[in-house]
Design a protein around this motif. Structure first.
Motif, PDB file in Angstrom:
ATOM      1  N   ASP A 137      43.740  68.938  -0.271  1.00  0.00           N
ATOM      2  CA  ASP A 137      44.956  68.325  -0.822  1.00  0.00           C
ATOM      3  C   ASP A 137      44.676  66.847  -1.046  1.00  0.00           C
ATOM      4  O   ASP A 137      43.992  66.221  -0.221  1.00  0.00           O
ATOM      5  N   ASN A 139      51.778  64.237  -2.991  1.00  0.00           N
ATOM      6  CA  ASN A 139      53.200  64.532  -2.759  1.00  0.00           C
ATOM      7  C   ASN A 139      53.400  65.122  -1.369  1.00  0.00           C
ATOM      8  O   ASN A 139      54.239  66.006  -1.175  1.00  0.00           O
ATOM      9  N   SER A 140      52.624  64.641  -0.412  1.00  0.00           N
ATOM     10  CA  SER A 140      52.719  65.231   0.929  1.00  0.00           C
ATOM     11  C   SER A 140      52.091  64.293   1.939  1.00  0.00           C
ATOM     12  O   SER A 140      51.541  63.256   1.579  1.00  0.00           O
ATOM     13  N   TYR A 191      55.618  71.524 -17.543  1.00  0.00           N
ATOM     14  CA  TYR A 191      55.402  72.180 -16.244  1.00  0.00           C
ATOM     15  C   TYR A 191      55.398  73.700 -16.420  1.00  0.00           C
ATOM     16  O   TYR A 191      54.468  74.394 -16.002  1.00  0.00           O
TER      17      TYR A 191
HETATM   18  N1  LIG Z   1      59.099  74.478  -4.759  1.00  0.00           N
HETATM   19  C1  LIG Z   1      59.489  75.266  -5.763  1.00  0.00           C
HETATM   20  O1  LIG Z   1      60.686  75.402  -6.022  1.00  0.00           O
HETATM   21  C2  LIG Z   1      58.467  76.018  -6.589  1.00  0.00           C
HETATM   22  C3  LIG Z   1      58.907  77.046  -7.436  1.00  0.00           C
HETATM   23  C4  LIG Z   1      57.969  77.724  -8.208  1.00  0.00           C
HETATM   24  C5  LIG Z   1      56.616  77.403  -8.118  1.00  0.00           C
HETATM   25  N2  LIG Z   1      56.229  76.389  -7.299  1.00  0.00           N
HETATM   26  C6  LIG Z   1      54.795  76.068  -7.223  1.00  0.00           C
HETATM   27  O2  LIG Z   1      54.358  76.210  -5.896  1.00  0.00           O
HETATM   28  C7  LIG Z   1      53.311  75.279  -5.611  1.00  0.00           C
HETATM   29  C8  LIG Z   1      53.654  74.504  -4.356  1.00  0.00           C
HETATM   30  O3  LIG Z   1      54.916  73.865  -4.551  1.00  0.00           O
HETATM   31  P1  LIG Z   1      55.578  72.966  -3.424  1.00  0.00           P
HETATM   32  O4  LIG Z   1      57.041  73.055  -3.616  1.00  0.00           O
HETATM   33  O5  LIG Z   1      54.993  73.265  -2.107  1.00  0.00           O
HETATM   34  O6  LIG Z   1      55.118  71.541  -3.947  1.00  0.00           O
HETATM   35  P2  LIG Z   1      54.553  70.290  -3.128  1.00  0.00           P
HETATM   36  O7  LIG Z   1      54.521  69.148  -4.068  1.00  0.00           O
HETATM   37  O8  LIG Z   1      55.282  70.128  -1.846  1.00  0.00           O
HETATM   38  O9  LIG Z   1      53.058  70.781  -2.802  1.00  0.00           O
HETATM   39  C9  LIG Z   1      52.014  70.634  -3.728  1.00  0.00           C
HETATM   40  C10 LIG Z   1      50.834  70.043  -2.988  1.00  0.00           C
HETATM   41  O10 LIG Z   1      49.763  69.874  -3.918  1.00  0.00           O
HETATM   42  C11 LIG Z   1      49.179  68.605  -3.703  1.00  0.00           C
HETATM   43  N3  LIG Z   1      48.557  68.179  -4.954  1.00  0.00           N
HETATM   44  C12 LIG Z   1      49.169  67.800  -6.103  1.00  0.00           C
HETATM   45  N4  LIG Z   1      48.253  67.453  -7.025  1.00  0.00           N
HETATM   46  C13 LIG Z   1      47.035  67.650  -6.450  1.00  0.00           C
HETATM   47  C14 LIG Z   1      45.707  67.461  -6.899  1.00  0.00           C
HETATM   48  N5  LIG Z   1      45.441  66.989  -8.118  1.00  0.00           N
HETATM   49  N6  LIG Z   1      44.689  67.751  -6.042  1.00  0.00           N
HETATM   50  C15 LIG Z   1      44.949  68.215  -4.798  1.00  0.00           C
HETATM   51  N7  LIG Z   1      46.190  68.382  -4.314  1.00  0.00           N
HETATM   52  C16 LIG Z   1      47.224  68.105  -5.131  1.00  0.00           C
HETATM   53  C17 LIG Z   1      50.328  67.707  -3.260  1.00  0.00           C
HETATM   54  O11 LIG Z   1      49.889  66.574  -2.538  1.00  0.00           O
HETATM   55  C18 LIG Z   1      51.132  68.663  -2.391  1.00  0.00           C
HETATM   56  O12 LIG Z   1      50.703  68.629  -1.054  1.00  0.00           O
HETATM   57  C19 LIG Z   1      53.157  74.441  -6.878  1.00  0.00           C
HETATM   58  O13 LIG Z   1      52.109  74.988  -7.642  1.00  0.00           O
HETATM   59  C20 LIG Z   1      54.483  74.632  -7.573  1.00  0.00           C
HETATM   60  O14 LIG Z   1      54.364  74.469  -8.976  1.00  0.00           O
HETATM   61  C21 LIG Z   1      57.111  75.702  -6.526  1.00  0.00           C
END
Ligand SMILES: NC(=O)c1ccc[n+]([C@@H]2O[C@H](COP(=O)([O-])OP(=O)(O)OC[C@H]3O[C@@H](n4cnc5c(N)ncnc54)[C@H](O)[C@@H]3O)[C@@H](O)[C@H]2O)c1
Length: 340
Positions: free
Chosen positions: A31, A35-36, A149
């Motif tokens: 990671d 965003n974390s 997206y």
């Molecule tokens: N939360 C929702 O409602 C939802 C719904 C449908 C799909 N998703 C998908 O689920 C996945 C996780 O979502 P989430 O809600 O946990 O989001 P989140 O932002 O909490 O988690 C995403 C993680 O990816 C990391 N990240 C982002 N860009 C990166 C990069 N270039 N290299 C390495 N790490 C990177 C961020 O630091 C974060 O820890 C995503 O792919 C999102 O599109 C989420």
């Protein structure tokens, strides 16, 4: 079995780590923490009493991915890492395509070089686009989502369909999430959005804890029972368990070569006003809200047909709406400022 979890420090990733570690899987988290927080990973270790490996890096960094696969003996990959704000993606389309599409390509190439063949992808209900009627079924044609997206999720699903065709050992699952909410019942991990939350429940919990004044409900004149938008909300721990079911299913298939999509939702639509009422009833907190203009890009209503995940993966969303509310509130009230 060792599972590489990209984006594992994020909201859904961290909850999935708990399930994996509780069940005895080894995990390596990759990671870039955009965003974390690394604190989420330490909390996962606290909840499970297990250690995990963490490598800080970007999914668009092919060299770092090659090093990662060289260092660890990975059996399967769960790919959460992505940028996820639908509205922001229209402002920053290139950044979204770079992380979400190019990052996925870098990862798939690194897997191919390393001979790692099991892949679980974080897709989304947005792939159904704007014309498919609810409930959404996996057999429907993918739509043309208007946001970069949503388009990025469709593109990666298409890339997977082509990638499995040319590699007889490669097998993949696209999990199409509906609306995950809630938190681990310990209150130690949960959703921690940067800045103003885009999603409903983190906004509600931030209003309840006093971080925000009041909630704007976007649109009260949709063609739904009470005029507000309807979504299929599921508990993030149910969603997390769906990933373990997917990893196990891929490992169990002896001759499977292909990609399967599964909806992960409850199969029930709930309106914004019902969510507010449910939160108030479960937590005894009053939410001040006002109904304002519709927000561009919001669909009136969608929910899942989740029968395929039930039949094939033996997965069901089991936790109730009030558990989702109680757990979200426990997380927010114990951590008013998230991990910071
Ligand atoms: N939360 C929702 O409602 C939802 C719904 C449908 C799909 N998703 C998908 O689920 C996945 C996780 O979502 P989430 O809600 O946990 O989001 P989140 O932002 O909490 O988690 C995403 C993680 O990816 C990391 N990240 C982002 N860009 C990166 C990069 N270039 N290299 C390495 N790490 C990177 C961020 O630091 C974060 O820890 C995503 O792919 C999102 O599109 C989420």
């Amino acid at each position: 079995m060792t599972v590489l979890v990209t984006g594992g420090a994020g909201y859904i990733g961290s909850h999935t780590l708990v399930c994996l570690l509780d069940l005895g899987y080894e995990v390596v988290v990759y990671d870039n923490l955009v965003n974390s927080s690394v604190k989420a990973l330490r909390r996962v270790e606290e909840i499970t009493g297990k250690n995990l490996e963490f490598v800080e890096g970007d999914v668009t960094d092919s060299g770092a991915l090659d090093d990662l696969f060289a260092k660890y003996s990975i059996d399967a990959v769960i790919h959460f890492a992505a940028l996820k704000a639908v509205g922001e993606s229209s402002q920053l389309p290139l950044q979204y395509y770079e992380t979400n599409v190019y990052g996925s390509l870098c990862l798939l190439n690194a897997m191919k070089k390393a001979g790692v063949n099991h892949f679980v992808y974080s897709s989304s209900a947005t792939v159904y686009g704007e014309v498919n009627p609810s409930p959404y079924v996996e057999t429907m044609e993918l739509g043309s989502p208007s946001s970069p997206y949503g388009a990025s999720k469709v593109m990666v699903e298409r890339i997977l369909a082509d990638a499995v065709r040319v590699n007889p050992k490669f097998r993949a699952i696209s999990l199409r999430y509906f609306n995950p909410i809630g938190a681990h019942p310990s209150g130690l991990i949960g959703e921690d959005p940067l800045g103003v939350p885009n999603n409903l429940l983190p906004f509600i919990t931030q209003v309840a804890v006093g971080v925000r004044g009041n909630l704007s409900v976007f649109g009260g004149d949709y063609p739904t029972a009470d005029g507000t938008c309807v979504r299929d909300y599921l508990h993030v721990m149910d969603l997390a368990e769906g990933h373990v079911a997917a990893i196990d299913w891929l490992a169990e298939q002896s001759n499977f070569n292909g990609v399967e999509a599964f909806n992960l939702g409850t199969g029930t639509g709930v309106s914004v006003l019902e969510i507010i009422a449910s939160f108030e009833a479960a937590t005894c907190q009053k939410i001040n809200f006002e109904i304002v203009e519709r927000r561009a890009g919001d669909l009136p209503a969608f929910w899942a047909n989740a029968e395929k995940a039930d039949k094939v993966l033996n997965w069901q969303a089991k936790r109730s709406l009030s558990e989702m509310m109680e757990d979200a509130w426990r997380w927010q009230s114990k951590n008013p400022n998230g991990f910071s």
